[in-house]
Enzyme design. Sequence first.
Site, PDB file in Angstrom:
ATOM      1  N   ARG A  69       9.174   9.642   3.549  1.00 12.74           N
ATOM      2  CA  ARG A  69       9.289  11.096   3.639  1.00 12.74           C
ATOM      3  C   ARG A  69      10.029  11.461   4.930  1.00 12.74           C
ATOM      4  O   ARG A  69       9.810  10.850   5.973  1.00 12.74           O
ATOM      5  CB  ARG A  69       7.906  11.751   3.631  1.00 12.74           C
ATOM      6  CG  ARG A  69       7.256  11.777   2.250  1.00 12.74           C
ATOM      7  CD  ARG A  69       5.913  12.446   2.289  1.00 12.74           C
ATOM      8  NE  ARG A  69       4.950  11.667   3.028  1.00 12.74           N
ATOM      9  CZ  ARG A  69       4.581  11.857   4.274  1.00 12.74           C
ATOM     10  NH1 ARG A  69       5.094  12.867   4.974  1.00 12.74           N
ATOM     11  NH2 ARG A  69       3.702  11.078   4.860  1.00 12.74           N
ATOM     12  N   TYR A 197      13.627   9.237  -2.596  1.00  9.88           N
ATOM     13  CA  TYR A 197      12.348   8.609  -2.223  1.00  9.88           C
ATOM     14  C   TYR A 197      11.163   9.403  -2.792  1.00  9.88           C
ATOM     15  O   TYR A 197      11.108  10.637  -2.648  1.00  9.88           O
ATOM     16  CB  TYR A 197      12.214   8.492  -0.687  1.00  9.88           C
ATOM     17  CG  TYR A 197      10.799   8.102  -0.326  1.00  9.88           C
ATOM     18  CD1 TYR A 197      10.348   6.806  -0.565  1.00  9.88           C
ATOM     19  CD2 TYR A 197       9.883   9.037   0.149  1.00  9.88           C
ATOM     20  CE1 TYR A 197       9.032   6.462  -0.322  1.00  9.88           C
ATOM     21  CE2 TYR A 197       8.563   8.693   0.394  1.00  9.88           C
ATOM     22  CZ  TYR A 197       8.146   7.400   0.161  1.00  9.88           C
ATOM     23  OH  TYR A 197       6.841   7.064   0.377  1.00  9.88           O
ATOM     24  N   LYS A 206       3.394  15.606  -3.310  1.00  8.55           N
ATOM     25  CA  LYS A 206       3.195  16.260  -2.014  1.00  8.55           C
ATOM     26  C   LYS A 206       3.630  17.721  -2.063  1.00  8.55           C
ATOM     27  O   LYS A 206       2.971  18.600  -1.514  1.00  8.55           O
ATOM     28  CB  LYS A 206       3.981  15.527  -0.938  1.00  8.55           C
ATOM     29  CG  LYS A 206       3.620  14.065  -0.799  1.00  8.55           C
ATOM     30  CD  LYS A 206       2.173  13.908  -0.439  1.00  8.55           C
ATOM     31  CE  LYS A 206       1.814  12.446  -0.223  1.00  8.55           C
ATOM     32  NZ  LYS A 206       0.398  12.284   0.111  1.00  8.55           N
ATOM     33  N   HIS A 226      -5.472  16.354   1.255  1.00  9.18           N
ATOM     34  CA  HIS A 226      -4.906  14.999   1.231  1.00  9.18           C
ATOM     35  C   HIS A 226      -6.054  13.999   1.270  1.00  9.18           C
ATOM     36  O   HIS A 226      -6.298  13.357   2.285  1.00  9.18           O
ATOM     37  CB  HIS A 226      -3.986  14.852   2.455  1.00  9.18           C
ATOM     38  CG  HIS A 226      -3.103  13.646   2.438  1.00  9.18           C
ATOM     39  ND1 HIS A 226      -2.547  13.124   3.580  1.00  9.18           N
ATOM     40  CD2 HIS A 226      -2.665  12.867   1.418  1.00  9.18           C
ATOM     41  CE1 HIS A 226      -1.810  12.075   3.263  1.00  9.18           C
ATOM     42  NE2 HIS A 226      -1.861  11.893   1.973  1.00  9.18           N
ATOM     43  N   SER A 248      -1.289   9.176   5.775  1.00  9.33           N
ATOM     44  CA  SER A 248      -0.578   8.270   4.878  1.00  9.33           C
ATOM     45  C   SER A 248      -0.656   6.828   5.387  1.00  9.33           C
ATOM     46  O   SER A 248      -0.564   6.590   6.588  1.00  9.33           O
ATOM     47  CB  SER A 248       0.896   8.682   4.813  1.00  9.33           C
ATOM     48  OG  SER A 248       0.977  10.062   4.539  1.00  9.33           O
ATOM     49  N   ALA A 249      -0.799   5.902   4.444  1.00  6.87           N
ATOM     50  CA  ALA A 249      -0.800   4.467   4.750  1.00  6.87           C
ATOM     51  C   ALA A 249      -1.925   4.064   5.715  1.00  6.87           C
ATOM     52  O   ALA A 249      -1.760   3.168   6.527  1.00  6.87           O
ATOM     53  CB  ALA A 249       0.564   4.015   5.284  1.00  6.87           C
ATOM     54  N   CYS A 250      -3.078   4.725   5.613  1.00 14.04           N
ATOM     55  CA  CYS A 250      -4.261   4.332   6.410  1.00 14.04           C
ATOM     56  C   CYS A 250      -5.376   3.813   5.516  1.00 14.04           C
ATOM     57  O   CYS A 250      -6.528   3.732   5.945  1.00 14.04           O
ATOM     58  CB  CYS A 250      -4.776   5.517   7.221  1.00 14.04           C
ATOM     59  SG  CYS A 250      -3.719   5.928   8.612  1.00 14.04           S
ATOM     60  N   THR A 253      -5.954   4.307  -0.651  1.00 11.69           N
ATOM     61  CA  THR A 253      -5.977   3.596  -1.932  1.00 11.69           C
ATOM     62  C   THR A 253      -6.997   2.457  -1.875  1.00 11.69           C
ATOM     63  O   THR A 253      -7.749   2.231  -2.830  1.00 11.69           O
ATOM     64  CB  THR A 253      -4.566   3.077  -2.276  1.00 11.69           C
ATOM     65  OG1 THR A 253      -3.662   4.183  -2.198  1.00 11.69           O
ATOM     66  CG2 THR A 253      -4.505   2.483  -3.659  1.00 11.69           C
ATOM     67  N   ASP A 275      -5.276   9.996  -3.458  1.00 17.10           N
ATOM     68  CA  ASP A 275      -4.371  10.674  -2.515  1.00 17.10           C
ATOM     69  C   ASP A 275      -4.606  12.175  -2.383  1.00 17.10           C
ATOM     70  O   ASP A 275      -4.429  12.712  -1.302  1.00 17.10           O
ATOM     71  CB  ASP A 275      -2.916  10.422  -2.950  1.00 17.10           C
ATOM     72  CG  ASP A 275      -1.910  10.774  -1.857  1.00 17.10           C
ATOM     73  OD1 ASP A 275      -2.185  10.465  -0.685  1.00 17.10           O
ATOM     74  OD2 ASP A 275      -0.857  11.351  -2.175  1.00 17.10           O
ATOM     75  N   ASN A 365       7.254   0.432   3.793  1.00 16.32           N
ATOM     76  CA  ASN A 365       6.766   1.535   2.961  1.00 16.32           C
ATOM     77  C   ASN A 365       7.143   1.323   1.487  1.00 16.32           C
ATOM     78  O   ASN A 365       7.268   2.264   0.719  1.00 16.32           O
ATOM     79  CB  ASN A 365       7.332   2.871   3.470  1.00 16.32           C
ATOM     80  CG  ASN A 365       6.648   4.077   2.843  1.00 16.32           C
ATOM     81  OD1 ASN A 365       5.434   4.054   2.588  1.00 16.32           O
ATOM     82  ND2 ASN A 365       7.402   5.133   2.569  1.00 16.32           N
ATOM     83  N   ARG A 367       6.647   0.589  -2.402  1.00 14.21           N
ATOM     84  CA  ARG A 367       5.583   1.224  -3.192  1.00 14.21           C
ATOM     85  C   ARG A 367       5.456   0.634  -4.592  1.00 14.21           C
ATOM     86  O   ARG A 367       6.409   0.097  -5.141  1.00 14.21           O
ATOM     87  CB  ARG A 367       5.891   2.722  -3.344  1.00 14.21           C
ATOM     88  CG  ARG A 367       5.969   3.487  -2.033  1.00 14.21           C
ATOM     89  CD  ARG A 367       4.606   3.846  -1.533  1.00 14.21           C
ATOM     90  NE  ARG A 367       4.641   4.552  -0.258  1.00 14.21           N
ATOM     91  CZ  ARG A 367       3.755   5.485   0.088  1.00 14.21           C
ATOM     92  NH1 ARG A 367       2.799   5.843  -0.742  1.00 14.21           N
ATOM     93  NH2 ARG A 367       3.806   6.049   1.274  1.00 14.21           N
ATOM     94  N   TYR A 491     -11.922  -3.117   4.824  1.00  9.71           N
ATOM     95  CA  TYR A 491     -11.904  -3.343   3.370  1.00  9.71           C
ATOM     96  C   TYR A 491     -13.306  -3.212   2.769  1.00  9.71           C
ATOM     97  O   TYR A 491     -13.980  -2.210   3.001  1.00  9.71           O
ATOM     98  CB  TYR A 491     -11.239  -4.683   3.059  1.00  9.71           C
ATOM     99  CG  TYR A 491      -9.821  -4.718   3.587  1.00  9.71           C
ATOM    100  CD1 TYR A 491      -8.836  -3.925   2.996  1.00  9.71           C
ATOM    101  CD2 TYR A 491      -9.475  -5.496   4.690  1.00  9.71           C
ATOM    102  CE1 TYR A 491      -7.536  -3.922   3.491  1.00  9.71           C
ATOM    103  CE2 TYR A 491      -8.167  -5.496   5.187  1.00  9.71           C
ATOM    104  CZ  TYR A 491      -7.208  -4.704   4.575  1.00  9.71           C
ATOM    105  OH  TYR A 491      -5.933  -4.698   5.068  1.00  9.71           O
TER     106      TYR A 491
END
Length: 585
Positions: A69, A197, A206, A226, A248-250, A253, A275, A365, A367, A491
């Site tokens: 992004r 992207y 988003k 979010h 994002s990306a922390c 998922t 998300d 990044n 996906r 985890y």
Amino acid sequence: MFRNKEAVKWVEEMVSLCKPDHVVWCDGSEEERQRLTAEAASTGEVLELNQDALPGCVYHRTAQNDVARTEHLTFICSRKEEDAGPTNNWMDPKEAYSKVGEMFDGCMKGRTMYVIPFVMGTPGSPFRKIGIELSDSIYVVLNMRIMTRMGKVAADDLGENEEFTKCLHSKGELDIDRRYILHFPEDNTIWSYGSGYGGNVLLGKKCLSLRIASYMGMQEGWMAEHMLIVGIESPDGEITYIAAAFPSACGKTNLAMLIPPESMPGYRIWTVGDDIAWIRIGPDGRLWAVNPEAGFFGVAPGTSMKTNPNAMLTARKNSIFTNVLLTPDGNVWWEGMDVPPPVEAVDWKGDPWTPQSGEKGSHPNARFTAPASQCPVISPEWENPQGVPLSAILFGGRRAKLAPLVYESFNWQHGTFVGATMASETTAAATGAVGVVRRDPMAMLPFCGYDMSRYFRHWLEMEEKIANPPKIFNVNWFKRDDDGSFLWPGYGDNLRAIDWIIRRCKGEADAVETPIGYVPTKESLNLNGLEISDRALGKLLEVDHDAWMLELESMQKFFDQFGYNLPEEFIDEQQALRTRLGHWG
Ligand code: OXD
Ligand code: MN
């Protein structure tokens, strides 16, 4: 298929602006998927992967300057500048329509425009929102097919009269100097030009479900956040639902699909969303959350059968892989997949690659886009039009220092303050430096479609409307020791912190009252079967007085930009925190 006059009129207008050679109205059928996949394969836009190993899967590379992004090219085009607030880029809507309208003018000559009606949420639900995306990218159509309920189902759901979000996208020239992601909240319109992207072009995600929906939610009395949504079944069979906001990306998922450690028998996890959460007050005075999406657009690197087997199994068929490494037998690989790399392959840039080349094979990044219905632990409630009732809301980020593993806020107002003062180290999900601590209130900094001080007030104002509010917690899986190593295994073991949270919600777990909130006593955490030193545990649960004093100063700097618009409640909360730290230190 289309009876909606407004939609037909708008599409005609956009066709005369973009001047495509062809216009295709997407119905979302399997026949359409196959036809478009074959067409995109013939031009190289996608590549069919090995259909024995990965049935129904395709591969795609974005342009090298178009891998995340682009927040500096993302604008809120509200009529008044102050309505975008100090944390958003603003462009006057007149200027935006004219400047980017010139770029759209004729941009689809020689191309096909795909008309993609889509539903965010469960079709027919009173809470769903409908959009129509026009795009010149088959990659977008194939992704929207996974991420939303798309095609005939959406056209039928739209019917005659309803409002819909007008979403216009063109790849343009994929030139970063001619790239704009524009949101017009008052016009329920999104324009995206010059990118391919996901976060910039799958406009239901988003752009609609967070930026435009957050604005709608503020006006209509609900919240677009979010957040992942997950149900945790405890050994007695009770399922508790929580929502969690991480940048994002922390690991949203991963948490949404967590596998309980073997030493916690009887626990099960049910994924509702990874998300985005749309949250409303139910007739019982609780908050109820729905996942408006139909798929996962997850970060591939670091995802493995060890870290997130459910994500790996979800993406085994009917999925799209973007910017990962491509092996000679038509399979995919990425860093942290926990299988040996191929001896030779083609990297995300399209260049020959070997493990010795010293380069990353997949982009950090990179996906996977995968249907949520394929998730082995998808919740039976995931499409419930009413959503699921929330017992707890979690905030969290990547913080090497400061934030303890988990703590509970004192009440809704304090919890809102905890969310508003969230900070996290930046990741590869957005362009720019990685690993820098930035404030990211409620993980919404890049996604709030209006003035963030008004957003804070919206959170605070919800309090009196929610008769039975969820408890609000903060978590941090990323605390590090002085030598830089992680103190917490993360985890599956994160369930131990979640388990404490659930027991707190039921009034069953002990805590110490500290200036920042309630922190678990060491004994109150379920640590059965976990090897962790007393020292590490102490560090994880520590509240460092001096560091929190410094944090107060840094919060102040962030809040300063809102001037007099900052809710007074936050000034009170800051003062109260300062006083509590003063008494404690
Ligand atoms: C995402 C993001 O893709 O937050 O979910 O960037
Ligand atoms: Mn996200």
